[in-house]
Every structure is written in C-alpha cells, then in structure tokens.
Design an enzyme around this catalytic site. Structure first.
Site, PDB file in Angstrom:
ATOM      1  N   ASP A   1      46.047 -57.375  36.823  1.00 49.77           N
ATOM      2  CA  ASP A   1      47.114 -58.358  36.635  1.00 49.77           C
ATOM      3  C   ASP A   1      48.458 -57.637  36.636  1.00 49.77           C
ATOM      4  OD1 ASP A   1      47.128 -61.458  35.199  1.00 49.77           O
ATOM      5  OD2 ASP A   1      48.974 -60.259  35.124  1.00 49.77           O
ATOM      6  N   ILE A   2      49.424 -58.210  37.319  1.00 52.41           N
ATOM      7  CA  ILE A   2      50.744 -57.583  37.455  1.00 52.41           C
ATOM      8  C   ILE A   2      51.488 -57.540  36.115  1.00 52.41           C
ATOM      9  CG2 ILE A   2      52.188 -59.601  37.995  1.00 52.41           C
ATOM     10  CD1 ILE A   2      53.197 -57.919  40.448  1.00 52.41           C
TER      11      ILE A   2
ATOM     12  N   ASN B   1      42.236 -70.162  32.873  1.00 52.45           N
ATOM     13  CA  ASN B   1      43.157 -71.280  32.662  1.00 52.45           C
ATOM     14  C   ASN B   1      42.870 -72.266  33.787  1.00 52.45           C
ATOM     15  OD1 ASN B   1      44.548 -70.200  30.396  1.00 52.45           O
ATOM     16  ND2 ASN B   1      45.761 -68.901  31.736  1.00 52.45           N
TER      17      ASN B   1
ATOM     18  N   GLN C   1      47.411 -72.720  33.799  1.00 52.77           N
ATOM     19  CA  GLN C   1      47.175 -72.137  35.131  1.00 52.77           C
ATOM     20  C   GLN C   1      48.468 -72.176  35.936  1.00 52.77           C
ATOM     21  OE1 GLN C   1      44.060 -74.002  37.468  1.00 52.77           O
ATOM     22  NE2 GLN C   1      44.088 -72.368  38.995  1.00 52.77           N
TER      23      GLN C   1
ATOM     24  N   HIS D   1      40.943 -67.997  39.251  1.00 55.79           N
ATOM     25  CA  HIS D   1      40.876 -66.584  38.872  1.00 55.79           C
ATOM     26  C   HIS D   1      40.335 -66.494  37.460  1.00 55.79           C
ATOM     27  CE1 HIS D   1      44.882 -68.257  38.150  1.00 55.79           C
ATOM     28  NE2 HIS D   1      44.960 -67.476  37.084  1.00 55.79           N
TER      29      HIS D   1
ATOM     30  N   HIS E   1      40.166 -64.305  34.203  1.00 51.97           N
ATOM     31  CA  HIS E   1      40.820 -63.193  33.511  1.00 51.97           C
ATOM     32  C   HIS E   1      39.768 -62.402  32.742  1.00 51.97           C
ATOM     33  CE1 HIS E   1      45.135 -64.569  33.756  1.00 51.97           C
ATOM     34  NE2 HIS E   1      44.568 -65.758  33.863  1.00 51.97           N
TER      35      HIS E   1
HETATM   36  P1  5GP Z   1      47.286 -67.980  35.169  1.00 49.65           P
HETATM   37  O1  5GP Z   1      48.383 -68.241  34.196  1.00 49.65           O
HETATM   38  O2  5GP Z   1      47.432 -68.811  36.426  1.00 49.65           O
HETATM   39  O3  5GP Z   1      45.915 -68.103  34.554  1.00 49.65           O
HETATM   40  O4  5GP Z   1      47.379 -66.462  35.556  1.00 49.65           O
HETATM   41  C1  5GP Z   1      48.008 -65.974  36.686  1.00 49.65           C
HETATM   42  C2  5GP Z   1      48.056 -64.487  36.490  1.00 49.65           C
HETATM   43  O5  5GP Z   1      48.375 -63.872  37.711  1.00 49.65           O
HETATM   44  C3  5GP Z   1      49.111 -64.062  35.476  1.00 49.65           C
HETATM   45  O6  5GP Z   1      48.473 -63.350  34.432  1.00 49.65           O
HETATM   46  C4  5GP Z   1      50.086 -63.221  36.282  1.00 49.65           C
HETATM   47  O7  5GP Z   1      50.567 -62.116  35.572  1.00 49.65           O
HETATM   48  C5  5GP Z   1      49.240 -62.803  37.473  1.00 49.65           C
HETATM   49  N1  5GP Z   1      50.018 -62.628  38.699  1.00 49.65           N
HETATM   50  C6  5GP Z   1      50.961 -63.480  39.170  1.00 49.65           C
HETATM   51  N2  5GP Z   1      51.455 -63.008  40.337  1.00 49.65           N
HETATM   52  C7  5GP Z   1      50.796 -61.851  40.592  1.00 49.65           C
HETATM   53  C8  5GP Z   1      50.878 -60.892  41.664  1.00 49.65           C
HETATM   54  O8  5GP Z   1      51.651 -61.022  42.617  1.00 49.65           O
HETATM   55  N3  5GP Z   1      50.065 -59.818  41.575  1.00 49.65           N
HETATM   56  C9  5GP Z   1      49.182 -59.630  40.546  1.00 49.65           C
HETATM   57  N4  5GP Z   1      48.430 -58.538  40.570  1.00 49.65           N
HETATM   58  N5  5GP Z   1      49.080 -60.517  39.536  1.00 49.65           N
HETATM   59  C10 5GP Z   1      49.891 -61.610  39.554  1.00 49.65           C
END
Ligand code: 5GP
Ligand code: ZN
Length: 139
Positions: free
Chosen positions: A29-30, A85, A92, A98, A100
């Site tokens: 995760d970034i 999420n 989400q 995805h 986590h």
């Molecule tokens: P969500 O909130 O949708 O469950 O999680 C999305 C996740 O993707 C977040 O934890 C966010 O930090 C990660 N993320 C968003 N953009 C990027 C990206 O460009 N590269 C990577 N490696 N992770 C990302």
C-alpha cells in the site's frame, strides 16, 4: 476502463509488487498503516466480493494466505488484520476489489475489527436470522 488498480495490474502504473501469479497481484500500500501493509487484487476488474466471479474467489483468497505467510516470515509481526472495505460507505476509495493485509505489532495503537463500527441493532439475532433465511429460501 479508468481504474487505478487495473492499471497497476497491467503495469501501466508502477507498484511495489511482492507477489504475482496469472490472476492476482499483491503490492505494498502506498500509504502503509503499518510496516508491510499489502493489498491483494484480482487482475480482472471486479468492484467487490459480490462482483468477483466464483472461479476467482479461491485463487484470490489463496493469495491472501500466501502473502500473509510471506509477511509473517519477513517481518515477524505479532498478528494481522485482514479485511475489505466493501462499498463507498464502508470506506472503499478504489472501486476495484482489494483485500488489505495489515501486519500488527505490539504498541501499534490499532484496535480489532470490532472497533470499526458501533451500531448494534434493536432486533434480536433470531429475528435477523429469520429475515435472512426467508429472503434467500435457504440458498
Ligand atoms: P480502500 O480505502 O479503497 O480500501 O483502500 C485503497 C488503498 O489503496 C489505500 O490504503 C491507499 O493507500 C491505497 N492506494 C491508493 N492509491 C494507490 C497507488 O497508486 N498505489 C498503491 N500502491 N496503493 C494505493
Ligand atoms: Zn479495476
């Protein structure tokens, strides 16, 4: 389709990939919540678990197990929080499924899944069960 995680899956956008096979990619995760925070995605676009074709469920969750083992061996955390999420309301932000995998460490300040939401229902769980079973005709 203009999807960030599809672009990561196709290598159009770079990511720190730690595991990949024909159907799945796992990358760091970034914005890691802890050391080793990883997300696992099916390569084919599916917005959430309900959209994931049945034959992709097993490979996706097998990869979750594999990656959890990789993180365990490399980083020796004390545990993991593993979750999705599912839907914008739940948090989400990227509409491509995805999972986590968040390694947990002593003193990391985090809680359990029970700390995510507190909105207990007014009805009893027997009533809820009846509702679910009746609607789905035992499916
Ligand atoms: P969500 O909130 O949708 O469950 O999680 C999305 C996740 O993707 C977040 O934890 C966010 O930090 C990660 N993320 C968003 N953009 C990027 C990206 O460009 N590269 C990577 N490696 N992770 C990302
Ligand atoms: Zn996608």
């Amino acid at each position: 389709m203009d999807c960030l995680f599809c672009k990561i899956a196709s290598k159009e956008i770079p990511a720190e990939v730690i595991y990949e096979n024909g159907g799945v990619v796992a990358f760091l995760d970034i914005n890691p919540m802890t050391l080793g925070h990883t997300v696992i995605i099916p390569k084919n676009h599916a917005e959430n678990i309900l959209d994931l074709p049945d034959d992709e469920v097993e490979p996706t969750f097998l990869a979750v197990k594999l990656v959890t083992g990789m993180l365990m061996r490399a980083l020796n955390p004390k545990g993991f929080t593993i979750g999705v999420n599912h839907g914008r309301m739940s948090g989400q932000t990227v509409p491509h499924l995805h999972i986590h995998v968040i390694p947990r460490y002593s003193g990391d300040g985090g809680g359990s899944i029970h700390s995510v939401v507190k909105y207990p229902p007014k009805e009893g769980i027997k009533e809820t069960k009846e509702k679910i079973i009746k609607t789905n005709n035992g499916d």
